[in-house]
Every structure is written in structure tokens, then in C-alpha cells.
Design an enzyme around this catalytic site. Structure first.
Site, short mmCIF file in Angstrom:
data_model
loop_
_atom_site.label_atom_id
_atom_site.label_comp_id
_atom_site.label_asym_id
_atom_site.label_seq_id
_atom_site.Cartn_x
_atom_site.Cartn_y
_atom_site.Cartn_z
CB SER A 143 14.38 -46.27 66.09
OG SER A 143 15.34 -46.40 67.12
CE1 TYR A 156 12.48 -51.38 66.89
CE2 TYR A 156 14.59 -50.28 67.26
CZ TYR A 156 13.20 -50.27 67.31
OH TYR A 156 12.54 -49.16 67.78
C1 BGC Z 1 14.28 -48.97 71.01
C2 BGC Z 1 14.57 -49.06 72.49
C3 BGC Z 1 15.86 -48.32 72.84
C4 BGC Z 1 15.83 -46.93 72.27
C5 BGC Z 1 17.11 -46.16 72.52
C6 BGC Z 1 14.34 -47.55 70.56
O1 BGC Z 1 14.14 -47.51 69.18
O2 BGC Z 1 12.99 -49.49 70.76
O3 BGC Z 1 14.68 -50.41 72.87
O4 BGC Z 1 16.01 -48.22 74.26
O5 BGC Z 1 15.61 -47.00 70.88
O6 BGC Z 1 18.25 -46.94 72.29
#
Ligand code: BGC
Length: 255
Positions: A143, A156
Site C-alpha cells: 500500500s 495496517y
Molecule cells: C487503504 C485504504 C486507503 C488507501 C489510500 C489503502 O491501502 O486500504 O483504506 O483509502 O490506502 O489511503
């Protein structure tokens, strides 16, 4: 057909980015093992799309945070298709709450699925790939939050930050075996993981203001990058994160 005769496992392939990747790999000729937990109808939908692409697929219910279930996932892939060439570590969960109130059991669950899961799957897959002796591809769906802090989302972010270094480290260890390891770092992609934001026009507006290209990404756009990293054309790419975020990481507001 860039992935003819390849065999791939995609974790968390019942919905969202995982489903799009499973279907994109299939449409390039790969046989695909659809891993899922608890969403068998949606996993069946992925399988139907794979069949429509004219290749074979199976679904396997396996929790990526459980070593025995991961072992079985790889065994079933090899049992059915004879080998394993591509692993896409996509399964992930997210739960937002302020740090001061964050329950310990949820921290453990998020780390288990989002970080221990990729570790276990990568290890089981790499052992199989080393045995085969023909190299392989490990692609982790990370991410922008492997770099970018996000208040209320500490577990996360910590898991994705860990995934960044897991990828860099095992890429070195697996390079002699011609197994490449890369992260894809999506930004805001329109999938069920963001249903809270999608349902709230104010939150959505706030999010869009953070994205220079001013829109959600599509799962299929992420899947295109996964296909490329899985293909022969990406043989010299390893140990990196490849962001696909509409410019989000470069956002400097109105400065
Ligand atoms: C997350 C989302 C978030 C996006 C951008 C992703 O990794 O799961 O919840 O909106 O990143 O911030």
C-alpha cells in the site's frame, strides 16, 4: 498471452484487487488458484471469470495466517497443476480506530493477516519454486501506507511497513534462485476495503483532494501491473515497491 502454462496462487481472490488480479493472470493464460476465507460465493464468481478466460482454476479456502492452511494451499496448487510459478500475496484486512483505543486482539489479527500471512505464503511458495529450479515470481500487494502514515490505521501501516522490508530482504535471499520479489503499492482503489469512505461523500471528497489525478484507481489498473511483474518482461526487477496511486505519495497540497 504473457503467462501461458504458468501456475499462480492469488490470496484473497474473492473480491477487489485480488479478484481482478486472478482474472487478469488467467486472461494471460495462467492457471489460477483462488484463495479465499468465508466468501465462497464470491470465490465462485472469480472462478467463473477465470473459466470465461479459457483457463483452469480452483478455489481453496485457506487462512493465510495459519501455517498448516498455507501449506495445504501450496500442496493443493501443486497437486492440481503440477507446479507453482507465481504467488500474489493480496489478502489483507484493515480496521480504523484511534491508537489510544485500539484493541490488542485486533492489532494481533491485522498483523497476522497482513504481515505474517505474506511471510508464510512466500516461504511455502519459495520452497516449492526452489525445488522446481526454474525461478518464480512473488508479488506482494502492499500500500502507499508502507511509506505514508495514516492516523487511526496504525496496525495496517505497521504491517505494510513490515512488508516493505520483508520484500527487500527476501528478494536478496531468493535472487540466486531467480525468484523475484516485488511489492505493488496501491493508493485509493475502488474496492470493498474502502466501503466506509465510498459511502460518505465528505470523506470521499477529502480523499480525492489528496490524489493529484483526482479519482479512485480501478482494481483492473492494479492487475495490469501485477501481470507485468509476473511476466518474463519483468525478469530484472526485484526488491522494489511499485506504486500505483494517482500521484498520492507526491501530494504537496497547494504549496
Ligand atoms: C487503504 C485504504 C486507503 C488507501 C489510500 C489503502 O491501502 O486500504 O483504506 O483509502 O490506502 O489511503
Amino acid at each position: 498471452m504473457r503467462l501461458k502454462k504458468r501456475v499462480a496462487i492469488v490470496t484473497g481472490a474473492a473480491t477487489g484487487i485480488g479478484q481482478a488480479i486472478a482474472v487478469a493472470l488467467a486472461s494471460e493464460g495462467a492457471a489460477v488458484v483462488v484463495d479465499y476465507v468465508g466468501k465462497s460465493q464470491l470465490a465462485d464468481e472469480t472462478l467463473q471469470k477465470i473459466a470465461a478466460a479459457g483457463v483452469q482454476g480452483i478455489s481453496v479456502e485457506a487462512d493465510v495466517s495459519d501455517p498448516a492452511q498455507v501449506q495445504k494451499l501450496v500442496e493443493q496448487a501443486v497437486g492440481k497443476f503440477g507446479k507453482l510459478d507465481i504467488l500474489v500475496n493480496n489478502a489483507g484486512i484493515e480496521f480504523k480506530q484511534p491508537f489510544l483505543d485500539f484493541p490488542f486482539d485486533l492489532w494481533q489479527k491485522i498483523i497476522a493477516v497482513d504481515l505474517t500471512g505474506p511471510w508464510l505464503c512466500a516461504q511455502a511458495a519459495a520452497r516449492q519454486m526452489v525445488k522446481q529450479g526454474n525461478g518464480g515470481r512473488i508479488i506482494n500487494i502492499s500500500s502507499v501506507h508502507e511509506d505514508l502514515p495514516m492516523p487511526t490505521n496504525a496496525p495496517y501501516c505497521a504491517a505494510k511497513g513490515g512488508l516493505r522490508m520483508l520484500t527487500r530482504t527476501i528478494a536478496l535471499e531468493l535472487a540466486p534462485h531467480k525468484i523475484t520479489v516485488n511489492n505493488i503499492g496501491p493508493g485509493a482503489i475502488y474496492t470493498p476495503i474502502d466501503k466506509d469512505v465510498e459511502a460518505d461523500p465528505n470523506m470521499e471528497k477529502q480523499l480525492m483532494a489528496e490524489i493529484p489525478l483526482g479519482r479512485w484507481g480501478r482494481p483492473e489498473e492494479v492487475a495490469e501491473l501485477a501481470v507485468f511483474l509476473a511476466s518474463d518482461a519483468a525478469a530484472y526487477i526485484t526488491g522494489s515497491t511499485h506504486f500505483i496511486d494517482g500521484g498520492m505519495l507526491r501530494m504537496a497540497g497547494s504549496l
